[in-house]
Design a protein around this motif. Structure first.
Motif, PDB file in Angstrom:
ATOM      1  N   PRO A  65       0.820  -1.214   0.000  1.00 12.51           N
ATOM      2  CA  PRO A  65       0.000   0.000   0.000  1.00 12.51           C
ATOM      3  C   PRO A  65       0.854   1.265   0.000  1.00 12.51           C
ATOM      4  O   PRO A  65       2.042   1.264   0.333  1.00 12.51           O
ATOM      5  CB  PRO A  65      -0.772  -0.094   1.320  1.00 12.51           C
ATOM      6  CG  PRO A  65      -0.233  -1.292   2.045  1.00 12.51           C
ATOM      7  CD  PRO A  65       0.976  -1.769   1.335  1.00 12.51           C
ATOM      8  N   ASP A  66       0.198   2.363  -0.354  1.00 14.23           N
ATOM      9  CA  ASP A  66       0.707   3.692  -0.028  1.00 14.23           C
ATOM     10  C   ASP A  66       0.129   4.060   1.330  1.00 14.23           C
ATOM     11  O   ASP A  66      -1.087   3.956   1.544  1.00 14.23           O
ATOM     12  CB  ASP A  66       0.257   4.722  -1.065  1.00 14.23           C
ATOM     13  CG  ASP A  66       0.960   4.564  -2.405  1.00 14.23           C
ATOM     14  OD1 ASP A  66       2.026   3.932  -2.451  1.00 14.23           O
ATOM     15  OD2 ASP A  66       0.415   5.066  -3.412  1.00 14.23           O
ATOM     16  N   LEU A  67       0.965   4.482   2.254  1.00 13.98           N
ATOM     17  CA  LEU A  67       0.482   4.898   3.561  1.00 13.98           C
ATOM     18  C   LEU A  67      -0.451   6.108   3.423  1.00 13.98           C
ATOM     19  O   LEU A  67      -0.364   6.863   2.449  1.00 13.98           O
ATOM     20  CB  LEU A  67       1.661   5.261   4.468  1.00 13.98           C
ATOM     21  CG  LEU A  67       2.556   4.104   4.911  1.00 13.98           C
ATOM     22  CD1 LEU A  67       3.791   4.634   5.630  1.00 13.98           C
ATOM     23  CD2 LEU A  67       1.800   3.128   5.797  1.00 13.98           C
ATOM     24  N   PRO A  68      -1.347   6.310   4.372  1.00 12.29           N
ATOM     25  CA  PRO A  68      -2.238   7.481   4.319  1.00 12.29           C
ATOM     26  C   PRO A  68      -1.438   8.773   4.139  1.00 12.29           C
ATOM     27  O   PRO A  68      -0.454   9.020   4.837  1.00 12.29           O
ATOM     28  CB  PRO A  68      -2.941   7.447   5.679  1.00 12.29           C
ATOM     29  CG  PRO A  68      -2.941   6.000   6.054  1.00 12.29           C
ATOM     30  CD  PRO A  68      -1.632   5.461   5.550  1.00 12.29           C
ATOM     31  N   GLY A  69      -1.861   9.577   3.168  1.00 14.81           N
ATOM     32  CA  GLY A  69      -1.191  10.844   2.887  1.00 14.81           C
ATOM     33  C   GLY A  69      -0.079  10.753   1.873  1.00 14.81           C
ATOM     34  O   GLY A  69       0.415  11.780   1.394  1.00 14.81           O
ATOM     35  N   TYR A  70       0.334   9.554   1.535  1.00 10.33           N
ATOM     36  CA  TYR A  70       1.446   9.339   0.603  1.00 10.33           C
ATOM     37  C   TYR A  70       0.930   8.788  -0.729  1.00 10.33           C
ATOM     38  O   TYR A  70      -0.133   8.141  -0.780  1.00 10.33           O
ATOM     39  CB  TYR A  70       2.437   8.335   1.180  1.00 10.33           C
ATOM     40  CG  TYR A  70       3.278   8.824   2.329  1.00 10.33           C
ATOM     41  CD1 TYR A  70       4.621   9.172   2.145  1.00 10.33           C
ATOM     42  CD2 TYR A  70       2.757   8.927   3.620  1.00 10.33           C
ATOM     43  CE1 TYR A  70       5.414   9.597   3.201  1.00 10.33           C
ATOM     44  CE2 TYR A  70       3.542   9.356   4.681  1.00 10.33           C
ATOM     45  CZ  TYR A  70       4.869   9.693   4.467  1.00 10.33           C
ATOM     46  OH  TYR A  70       5.651  10.119   5.521  1.00 10.33           O
TER      47      TYR A  70
END
Length: 301
Positions: free
Chosen positions: A64-69
């Motif tokens: 995943p892309d982390l939240p905000g990224y």
């Protein structure tokens, strides 16, 4: 955004998952036991593109892309920075894995992703079959070690953690210069040679978004406040990491700045294993073959 960028993960699926923090973008592929891979700053899931094909022969990868990224949702900023705490991010990542049918899984995290990984191992040990952290020491130890020499090496911790919108606006004034300086200065070669053209194209694309610049600063504000307090509570209570833990660090990385990184991790996990790898901070891109071998060997079934 993704459609116009190079495909660095041929054969992998691109998906969105709805979570309490909004839509999380992730790639998945491979077969075998579930392995969650979490990136760090200032990158996205793209950091795994060199080692994903080999790992996918042994594991079902979720990246995943982390939240905000990257391409994931941007949670709102707040006075307590809670949405960007590693405790909340860990819960979000565990929820993502559960939605895919992976109630238990193995996980690897680099940089900020490594902080999500060790928090997950502390908070949700029943979910984690094994964890690996790449070129980090716990947040609590980094802040407590900030003498003159170490502060110069990780000056960005204090800079990015300043109240919004000071660092956010300063970076947004020239985001690519800042981004490329960080990528180059943290590598062993002190240039951009470790990163593929496609990976740089992906990272430049999202790092120019002011909302995402603010989000990544908020990640560090959380580290200076709520994450530090969570770590301090665990140290004071004597809570330790129960799942198997692997710590790898670059010989010219950040975690290797201390005399014995493994000794620091033993305070958190007496059974931790680990070693240095000839690399700067970005092990999966600077030393992909050795990093991949160590991950496979550690998680060998």
């Amino acid at each position: 955004m993704d459609r116009a960028l190079p495909d660095l993960f041929p054969g992998f699926e691109s998906r969105l998952a709805e979570t309490e923090q909004g839509s999380i973008f992730y790639r998945t592929g491979g077969s075998g036991p579930a392995l969650l891979l979490l990136h760090g700053y200032p990158q996205s899931h793209v950091i795994w593109h060199k080692i994903a094909p080999e790992l996918a022969e042994h594991f079902t990868l979720v990246m995943p892309d982390l939240p905000g990224y990257g391409q994931s949702a941007v949670p709102p900023l707040s006075a307590d920075h809670a949405a960007y705490s590693k405790r909340v991010m860990a819960r979000t990542m565990a929820s993502l894995m559960e939605s895919l049918g992976h109630t238990q899984f193995r996980t690897v995290g680099h940089d900020r992703g490594g902080r999500v990984v060790y928090r997950m191992a502390l908070d949700l040990p029943e979910r984690i079959l094994g964890a690996a952290v790449l070129d980090i020491l716990p947040t609590y130890d980094y802040w407590n070690k900030l003498d003159r020499e170490f502060a110069l090496k990780i000056y960005h911790w204090a800079f990015l953690a300043q109240p919004a919108p000071l660092p956010d606006n300063m970076i947004a004034a020239d985001p690519i210069t800042f981004l490329e300086h960080k990528l180059a200065s943290w590598s062993a070669a002190k240039d951009l040679s470790a990163y593929s053209d496609g990976a740089l194209e992906h990272t430049r694309a999202w790092f120019q978004d002011p909302k995402r610049i603010a989000a990544t600063c908020e990640d560090y504000r959380a580290g200076a406040h709520i994450d530090y307090l969570h770590d301090a509570e665990d140290r004071q209570s004597g809570k330790t990491i129960q799942p198997p833990l692997l710590a790898l660090w670059g010989t010219q990385g950040i975690a290797g700045s201390v005399e014995d990184p493994l000794a620091v991790w033993r305070d958190w996990c007496p059974h931790v294993k680990g070693k240095p790898i000839t690399s700067g901070h970005f092990l999966p891109e600077e030393a992909p073959e050795e990093t991949c071998i160590e991950i496979k060997n550690f998680f060998a079934l």
